[in-house]
Scaffold this motif. Structure first.
Motif, PDB file in Angstrom:
ATOM      1  N   ALA A   1     100.175  69.235  -0.797  1.00 43.02           N
ATOM      2  CA  ALA A   1     100.154  70.668  -0.488  1.00 43.02           C
ATOM      3  C   ALA A   1      99.282  70.934   0.740  1.00 43.02           C
ATOM      4  O   ALA A   1      99.631  71.746   1.608  1.00 43.02           O
ATOM      5  N   ALA A   2      98.144  70.224   0.832  1.00 40.19           N
ATOM      6  CA  ALA A   2      97.258  70.411   1.982  1.00 40.19           C
ATOM      7  C   ALA A   2      97.918  69.900   3.268  1.00 40.19           C
ATOM      8  O   ALA A   2      97.829  70.527   4.322  1.00 40.19           O
ATOM      9  N   ILE A   3      98.593  68.743   3.139  1.00 39.83           N
ATOM     10  CA  ILE A   3      99.293  68.199   4.328  1.00 39.83           C
ATOM     11  C   ILE A   3     100.376  69.171   4.796  1.00 39.83           C
ATOM     12  O   ILE A   3     100.524  69.441   5.999  1.00 39.83           O
ATOM     13  N   ALA A   4     101.123  69.699   3.830  1.00 40.42           N
ATOM     14  CA  ALA A   4     102.182  70.648   4.183  1.00 40.42           C
ATOM     15  C   ALA A   4     101.598  71.872   4.884  1.00 40.42           C
ATOM     16  O   ALA A   4     102.159  72.358   5.885  1.00 40.42           O
ATOM     17  N   ALA A   5     100.458  72.348   4.397  1.00 38.55           N
ATOM     18  CA  ALA A   5      99.837  73.528   5.014  1.00 38.55           C
ATOM     19  C   ALA A   5      99.385  73.229   6.437  1.00 38.55           C
ATOM     20  O   ALA A   5      99.542  74.047   7.350  1.00 38.55           O
ATOM     21  N   ILE A   6      98.794  72.038   6.636  1.00 37.09           N
ATOM     22  CA  ILE A   6      98.345  71.657   7.986  1.00 37.09           C
ATOM     23  C   ILE A   6      99.527  71.584   8.933  1.00 37.09           C
ATOM     24  O   ILE A   6      99.491  72.098  10.057  1.00 37.09           O
ATOM     25  N   CYS A   7     100.629  70.931   8.508  1.00 34.38           N
ATOM     26  CA  CYS A   7     101.797  70.768   9.390  1.00 34.38           C
ATOM     27  C   CYS A   7     102.410  72.120   9.727  1.00 34.38           C
ATOM     28  O   CYS A   7     102.854  72.332  10.862  1.00 34.38           O
ATOM     29  N   ARG A   8     102.451  73.034   8.724  1.00 36.43           N
ATOM     30  CA  ARG A   8     102.955  74.373   9.032  1.00 36.43           C
ATOM     31  C   ARG A   8     102.043  75.072  10.028  1.00 36.43           C
ATOM     32  O   ARG A   8     102.498  75.709  10.973  1.00 36.43           O
ATOM     33  N   ARG A   9     100.745  74.952   9.793  1.00 38.12           N
ATOM     34  CA  ARG A   9      99.776  75.637  10.657  1.00 38.12           C
ATOM     35  C   ARG A   9      99.842  75.120  12.088  1.00 38.12           C
ATOM     36  O   ARG A   9      99.575  75.851  13.044  1.00 38.12           O
ATOM     37  N   LEU A  10     100.195  73.845  12.241  1.00 36.54           N
ATOM     38  CA  LEU A  10     100.272  73.236  13.578  1.00 36.54           C
ATOM     39  C   LEU A  10     101.671  73.306  14.170  1.00 36.54           C
ATOM     40  O   LEU A  10     101.943  72.670  15.192  1.00 36.54           O
ATOM     41  N   ASP A  11     102.551  74.082  13.548  1.00 41.71           N
ATOM     42  CA  ASP A  11     103.890  74.358  14.088  1.00 41.71           C
ATOM     43  C   ASP A  11     104.723  73.104  14.333  1.00 41.71           C
ATOM     44  O   ASP A  11     105.624  73.103  15.174  1.00 41.71           O
ATOM     45  N   GLY A  12     104.409  72.006  13.631  1.00 38.38           N
ATOM     46  CA  GLY A  12     105.194  70.785  13.800  1.00 38.38           C
ATOM     47  C   GLY A  12     105.022  70.106  15.147  1.00 38.38           C
ATOM     48  O   GLY A  12     105.848  69.281  15.543  1.00 38.38           O
ATOM     49  N   ILE A  13     103.939  70.424  15.876  1.00 37.17           N
ATOM     50  CA  ILE A  13     103.694  69.829  17.188  1.00 37.17           C
ATOM     51  C   ILE A  13     103.119  68.418  16.984  1.00 37.17           C
ATOM     52  O   ILE A  13     102.022  68.264  16.436  1.00 37.17           O
ATOM     53  N   PRO A  14     103.817  67.373  17.419  1.00 33.14           N
ATOM     54  CA  PRO A  14     103.359  66.002  17.127  1.00 33.14           C
ATOM     55  C   PRO A  14     101.939  65.712  17.603  1.00 33.14           C
ATOM     56  O   PRO A  14     101.162  65.084  16.882  1.00 33.14           O
ATOM     57  N   LEU A  15     101.578  66.126  18.812  1.00 34.83           N
ATOM     58  CA  LEU A  15     100.247  65.817  19.327  1.00 34.83           C
ATOM     59  C   LEU A  15      99.171  66.488  18.482  1.00 34.83           C
ATOM     60  O   LEU A  15      98.150  65.870  18.157  1.00 34.83           O
ATOM     61  N   ALA A  16      99.390  67.733  18.089  1.00 36.37           N
ATOM     62  CA  ALA A  16      98.415  68.439  17.257  1.00 36.37           C
ATOM     63  C   ALA A  16      98.303  67.780  15.888  1.00 36.37           C
ATOM     64  O   ALA A  16      97.195  67.659  15.321  1.00 36.37           O
ATOM     65  N   ILE A  17      99.431  67.340  15.344  1.00 35.58           N
ATOM     66  CA  ILE A  17      99.402  66.663  14.039  1.00 35.58           C
ATOM     67  C   ILE A  17      98.626  65.360  14.132  1.00 35.58           C
ATOM     68  O   ILE A  17      97.856  65.003  13.238  1.00 35.58           O
ATOM     69  N   ASP A  18      98.809  64.621  15.234  1.00 38.43           N
ATOM     70  CA  ASP A  18      98.039  63.391  15.453  1.00 38.43           C
ATOM     71  C   ASP A  18      96.545  63.684  15.467  1.00 38.43           C
ATOM     72  O   ASP A  18      95.742  62.959  14.848  1.00 38.43           O
ATOM     73  N   PHE A  19      96.144  64.731  16.199  1.00 39.67           N
ATOM     74  CA  PHE A  19      94.724  65.100  16.253  1.00 39.67           C
ATOM     75  C   PHE A  19      94.175  65.345  14.851  1.00 39.67           C
ATOM     76  O   PHE A  19      93.098  64.860  14.479  1.00 39.67           O
ATOM     77  N   ALA A  20      94.902  66.134  14.060  1.00 41.93           N
ATOM     78  CA  ALA A  20      94.424  66.498  12.735  1.00 41.93           C
ATOM     79  C   ALA A  20      94.388  65.294  11.802  1.00 41.93           C
ATOM     80  O   ALA A  20      93.420  65.095  11.050  1.00 41.93           O
ATOM     81  N   ALA A  21      95.428  64.477  11.842  1.00 40.46           N
ATOM     82  CA  ALA A  21      95.514  63.340  10.924  1.00 40.46           C
ATOM     83  C   ALA A  21      94.408  62.327  11.169  1.00 40.46           C
ATOM     84  O   ALA A  21      93.886  61.724  10.223  1.00 40.46           O
ATOM     85  N   THR A  22      94.015  62.131  12.409  1.00 42.01           N
ATOM     86  CA  THR A  22      92.964  61.151  12.682  1.00 42.01           C
ATOM     87  C   THR A  22      91.606  61.615  12.151  1.00 42.01           C
ATOM     88  O   THR A  22      90.701  60.784  11.992  1.00 42.01           O
ATOM     89  N   ARG A  23      91.462  62.904  11.874  1.00 39.94           N
ATOM     90  CA  ARG A  23      90.192  63.422  11.373  1.00 39.94           C
ATOM     91  C   ARG A  23      90.023  63.261   9.862  1.00 39.94           C
ATOM     92  O   ARG A  23      88.923  63.412   9.333  1.00 39.94           O
TER      93      ARG A  23
END
Length: 953
Positions: free
Chosen positions: A325-347
């Motif tokens: 659920a948290a991952i889904a919320a992050i991906c929605r919040r980041l509009d599915g932008i791959p670079l932004a998702i990479d930034f968040a996932a590495t944290r």
């Protein structure tokens, strides 16, 4: 030229379908269309209006493959788009197939014209298809459908542009598609990165580098690049076009118009807006909706990327239950932008998933507010970058913003040297760099011997803003320029220890950094002294990359400031570099003479032997190309004198070569051979000699030696030497030297010995080389020899027309020992074509030139041809006048030791004597000359002489 082959063209009103060139044309102008789409048109136009079923069409265009109906429809749509307002020509029989309507007629077009020569290629090993695509650093997640769709687009359209906001994944998607196509593409697949360019005028130059082209002196332009590509099958990936969009569009438009087998895949935030472009807007990754089930969440591509990135750093990360659920919320919040998702996932590894979700939500909510702007994904990515940057410890923030000064990829050593200053050491900077890699803020490319890093272009733009805001930009840019100045100072030393390909592999890709550093150094806030030093250090790089126009422009920029602002040594180095660049781009010209004269004057004042010799080489070339051979010899002697003070023993041997060339032109064959053979016997090639004196010295020596061997009566040795030195020229990766070998020796000697099959190969090789490197002057030289080949084969009228059209455009001093013998060939051919009076006028011009500039090496042949023309003209007392010229020719040939000229003239005079009934006299003249030959008995002149001798018994 032998038989004219045909090319089938179908036409209807303003439309043409050219099957050989694979072109669809409207009003004579090619219409961009992909390869498979053209094959569909070919099948339909050959079917003469008959219905072609879908199954039959698929089987003929995609043999052996299973083709879905929507794939065929996709290509049909591309054809209709190409036909524009005439799209109705392509009719659909619902559920059955397609037909091309209209009364199409066919015609045969001749493939042979004044612009092409139908010759067999020179023998060489088959070369595999090439690519410079980097290896994938990781699997591309979530783009399977997009890649499949793009593969279809690239077979239907000639130009496909991937567009979308920064961070959406345009580059990664383009590279993955290109990598997937390469194994089956049956052509080269090349990547050209434009991100580091600040000057749009350098777009064609960047493409030449990406394609591995090496141009001669001609200006690098969209047209010259397209000519160099020609008919080869190529997929060209142009990455990051937006900041040079107009120049990129012009280049792409030109390539599509001139290169029928080239397909272009571009990435750009702004579309090219050219005819035939298909725009593919790269979508964001698929994100879960608010209330999806776990299995559905796991099926979303954005979630898959998040999980893959997190697990790369945290292998036991559990994506289930509350985590999903948290991952889904992050991906929605980041509009599915791959670079932004990479930034968040590495944290996640350091902050934990819930903390990342909470802090991202707060941060993005605060920065973007409730109301979205017109570009929400830009806003989201900016907010994510701010969040990522603020989470960094201060050393990593500092290093990240300082890395923005790099234009393209860089090594850890470079990063440490440039980013370390003040409060951070080199080791801390390198450690911070490694941390930035793990946080997806810096990309690691570890495919080569040395690992390289780079900032994603979006991240670099953000970091550059931070660097400017910090007030450090100029200090960091200065360290960057100094680093690359020092790097190329070391690189020049390594020229002596590394083979050219290895040297280029290590330093060639740094051209973007050199450009960026020079742009800063010569800016109002820059440091011109550093710019001058870097310009001097980078000259070998430009020479190795054959970027002579760029080299000239950069050197002129370095010289544009007040002379007193530079020390004498720098001025000397710049003038010498300018002279060499001018010679290669404009030939001998007043500016070149002035530049070398300035370099020599300073070298004298500094007692610098190296630069004295460089300047004297320039003076020698000016004299030799201006046909002042006696003056050229004097400079060569002076060169040898100064070379005695050089620490490099090869310099004196290079002086021997220069003297040998001048002596050859003057007709002093034995002395010329002695000088050149001394050089060949002792010389050890070094890369620095090519940098200092522009050509491979050993290959040039072999070229002139071959010509001397033929003149002195050793045709077999000359031919063997040509073959061996051309093999060496091919492996040298130096197109100037290969061109010189073909033009100065291989083509003329093959024609002189009468081996027309061999001459054909060499002419074709010369034409291929000139096309590959898009040098018009080389093309003209090749066409001249192509015309001579036609004449030798008996097609005198066509050969003369071809030869004279090309020769009229060749500057008189363009090629050494070229202009006068070509005049001789024209004069002789005119006589054979029944135009002896015109031929005599040409030969008299050549003799006058020979007399004024002392070009004596071929005067015997000029006099012989004049005698033959006098006989053909048939004036009163023609025989006596002709015999007088033959006797003068023999005198010159014997004094020079030019046995091959002596044989030709003896044959002409003996035939005249025989026809006058002086049979014994004719045999006694020709037989001793023939008997002095020890080889070459299968060459044309000796076979002719032997045939006469046998018939006169």
């Amino acid at each position: 030229m032998r038989a004219h082959s045909g090319r089938l063209v179908y036409e209807l009103d303003e439309w043409e379908v050219d099957l050989a060139r694979r072109e669809l044309r409207a009003r004579g102008v090619p219409v961009p269309i992909g390869g498979r789409a053209f094959e569909i048109i070919e099948v339909l136009v050959r079917s003469a209006g008959e219905l072609v079923t879908k199954n039959d069409l698929s089987a003929r265009v995609w043999p052996g493959a299973i083709v879905e109906e929507n794939t065929l429809q996709f290509h049909i749509s591309a054809i209709r788009k190409a036909l524009g307002s005439d799209r109705g020509l392509l009719k659909t029989a619902s559920g059955r197939g397609y037909r091309l309507i209209g009364a199409w007629t066919s015609r045969q077009e001749c493939t042979l014209s004044g612009d092409s020569i139908d010759l067999e290629p020179m023998r060489s090993p088959a070369e595999p298809f090439q690519t410079n695509l980097p290896a994938a650093a990781s699997e591309l997640v979530g783009r399977t459908n997009a890649m499949q769709h793009l593969r279809g687009l690239l077979s239907a359209y000639r130009v496909v542009t991937l567009t979308g906001p920064g961070g959406i994944g345009k580059t990664r998607l383009a590279l993955e598609v290109a990598r997937g196509l390469f194994p089956s593409f049956q052509g080269d697949v090349r990547l050209v990165e434009l991100v580091s360019l600040s000057d749009p005028a350098l777009v064609p130059t960047a493409v030449t580098g990406g394609l591995g082209l090496k141009f001669g002196g001609d200006e690098i332009s969209a047209e010259s690049v397209a000519r160099a590509i020609g008919a080869q099958r190529l997929l060209l990936v142009l990455d990051n076009c937006e900041h040079v969009i107009d120049a990129a569009a012009r280049l792409v438009e030109t390539i599509v118009r001139m290169c029928s087998r080239t397909t272009i895949l571009a990435t750009s935030r702004e579309i090219l807006k050219i005819e035939g472009e298909y725009v593919y807007r790269v979508p964001p990754l698929d994100v879960p909706s608010q209330h999806e089930e776990p299995d559905d969440i796991l099926g979303r591509s954005a979630v898959q990327l998040f999980i893959a990135t997190t697990r790369a750093l945290h292998s036991d990360f559990p994506p289930n239950g509350e985590n999903l659920a948290a991952i889904a919320a992050i991906c929605r919040r980041l509009d599915g932008i791959p670079l932004a998702i990479d930034f968040a996932a590495t944290r996640v590894a350091t902050l934990g998933l819930q903390q990342v979700a909470a802090s991202l939500n707060d941060h993005l909510g605060m920065l973007t507010g409730g109301r979205r702007t017109a570009l929400p994904r830009h806003q989201t990515l900016r907010a994510t970058l701010d969040w990522s940057y603020e989470l960094l410890p201060e050393p990593e923030r500092l290093v990240m913003r300082r890395l923005a000064v790099f234009a393209g990829d860089f090594t850890a050593e470079a990063a440490g040297s440039v980013a370390a200053a003040g409060e951070i050491s080199v080791s801390e900077a390198v450690c911070s760099l490694a941390n930035l890699v793990t946080k997806s803020l810096v990309t690691l490319e570890a495919g080569g011997v040395i690992a390289h890093h780079r900032l994603h272009e979006t991240t670099r733009g953000y970091a550059l803003e931070k660097l400017v805001e910090s007030g450090e930009f100029d200090q960091v840019a200065c360290r960057h320029a100094n680093y690359y100045r020092d790097l190329f100072d070391r690189a020049e030393i390594e020229l002596e220890t590394l083979p050219p390909p290895a040297w280029l592999a290590r330093y060639g890709h740094q051209i973007g950094q050199v450009r960026a550093a020079l742009d800063w150094a010569f800016s109002p806030a820059g440091d011109a002294e550093v710019g001058v030093a870097l310009t001097v250090a980078a000259v070998p790089l430009w020479v190795h990359l054959s970027l002579t126009e760029e080299c000239r422009g950069r050197v002129e920029r370095a010289l544009s400031g007040p002379a007193e602002s530079r020390d004498a040594r720098r001025n000397m180095q710049l003038y010498a570099a300018l002279g060499a660049a001018l010679f290669l781009t404009k030939g001998s010209c007043p500016e070149m003479v002035a530049a070398f004269a300035s370099a020599f004057e300073i070298a004298e004042s500094l007692d610098d032997t190296d630069y004295r010799l460089r300047a004297l080489w320039g003076a020698f070339m000016e004299h030799i190309t201006s046909l002042r051979y006696r003056a050229a010899l004097a400079v060569a002697v002076k060169f040898c004198s100064y070379a005695t003070k050089s620490t490099d023993p090869a310099d004196g041997l290079i002086g021997d070569r220069l003297a040998g060339v001048a002596l050859l032109a003057l007709g002093e064959l034995e002395s010329a051979r002695r000088h050149i053979e001394r050089m060949m016997g002792r010389y050890v090639a070094r890369t620095s000699h090519t940098i200092r004196f522009q050509f491979d010295q050993q290959l040039l020596a072999h070229s002139y030696h071959c010509r001397i061997l033929w003149l002195q009566g050793f045709p077999d040795q000359a031919l063997r030497s040509i073959e061996s030195h051309l093999v060496a020229a091919r492996t040298s990766d130096h197109p100037y030297s290969l061109f010189s070998g073909l033009l100065q020796t291989a083509c003329p000697v093959a024609l002189l010995v009468g081996d027309l099959t061999l001459a054909e190969r060499y002419v074709k090789a010369l034409m291929d080389l000139s096309a590959r490197h898009a040098v018009e002057l080389w093309t003209l030289g090749g066409r001249c020899f192509g015309g001579m080949l036609l004449i030798k084969r008996g097609d005198i009228g066509a050969g003369l027309e071809f030869l004279r059209a090309a020769f009229a455009r060749v500057p008189q001093g363009a090629f050494t020992l070229f202009y006068t013998p070509v005049l001789a060939e024209i004069g002789d051919a005119l006589g054979r074509d029944g135009k002896a009076a015109e031929g005599l006028s040409i030969i008299d011009e050549a003799l006058a030139r020979s007399d004024s500039n002392e070009e004596r090496w071929c005067v015997a042949e000029l006099l012989r041809i004049k005698g033959e023309l006098i006989l053909r003209e048939g004036a009163p007392q023609a025989a006596a006048a002709a015999e007088e010229h033959f006797l003068r020719s023999l005198d010159w040939a014997r004094r020079q030791g030019a046995l091959s000229w002596e044989l030709r003239t003896s044959t002409s005079l003996a035939l005249l004597q025989y026809n006058q009934g002086r049979i014994a006299e004719s045999r006694s003249l020709l037989q001793p000359v023939y008997d002095r030959f020890s080889e070459g008995f299968e060459t044309a002149d000796l076979k002719t002489a032997k045939a006469y001798l046998n018939s006169w018994k």
